[in-house]
Motif scaffolding. Sequence first.
Motif: not given
Ligand code: NI
Length: 342
Positions: A217-221, A273-275
Amino acid sequence: MEKLVSSWGNNVKALPHNYIFPPELRPGNNLKIPFTTNIPTDLSELENYHHRFQTIQKIIKASEEFGFFQVINHGVDINLMKETRKVMKELFEMGDEYKQKLYSEDPLKPCRLYTSRPTYATDGNLHLWRDSFIHPCHPLDQWQHLWPQNPTKYREYVGACSVEVKKLASRILRLISEGVGLECEYFEKGGLSGSMLVSLNHYPACPEPSLTLGVSKHSDPNLVTILLQDYVSGLQVLHNGKWIAVEPLPDAFLVNVGFQLQIISNGRLQCCDHRVVTNSSDARTTAAFFVAPLDDSFIEPAQAFIDEYHPPFFKSFKYKDFRSYYIAEKGDTEVVMESFLA
Ligand code: NI
Ligand code: OGA
């Protein structure tokens, strides 16, 4: 290359222990959730006033509610997309000796093959089921000579695709500007969309997909990400606390809002948020084009979003300071967001 998952072939019948996620982070039952109905946004015929208005509304609504949308009739040649996908896959199928030359654990190397996360060397004992090849791709003439010469068509196709994707990103950013009341060229100024990196992600078929992740899980910076996928699914997006699966639409690009677009729009547009989940039958290869501000670009909520009821919700900063912080905190959305709140 004993570390690269793409070098293991089909011999791995069980997941090595350092790829098994703790139970609360595993995809588990969320591996095969149904696709959300995702009606793609058609970017053709935007000179038609009515269609243009509706298209812009659709993009803004999706960016406010979900943080992503897909586009079709986007102007990027379908055959070029096909050839680029092919050459990307070929790269990960190259022999180990060649991949060894591209491999590096030095995060400062501009063009490198790595596995799991960019910070593999300091990541400890839990890895992601993916290999990535990453390098800058804009401005093209500044970087293309650093790219691999094998596969032989790599520079040509990835180069041409990068140019087209950058143009597409500019068109989309102009439509977004128009939709939220910013001047049309807002994101072209101050270096806000001055750089672009491409990350080619390869997720080999995985023996036990319910226990691991291709990307956690993350969001792009960055500002905005344009994703080229093939027909294999794997991307999931967090929406109202629930994971939803994104159907890869043929010949579409997926667009997702990054942290910087959320901050500049003072929270009106949402990064998501995506994975990535893996599967046991098919390898999946994607290209994420990260359109980002220049290192020294100054980021802050735009005046257009600020009035007496809407004070700036975020701090002002230089993009490179945000990025360093994001890397240091391993992209933890809550921690990163919290520290850039005003
Ligand atoms: Ni991404
Ligand atoms: C990324 C990413 C998604 C995918 O590289 O940041 O989210 O489907 N990739 O490969």
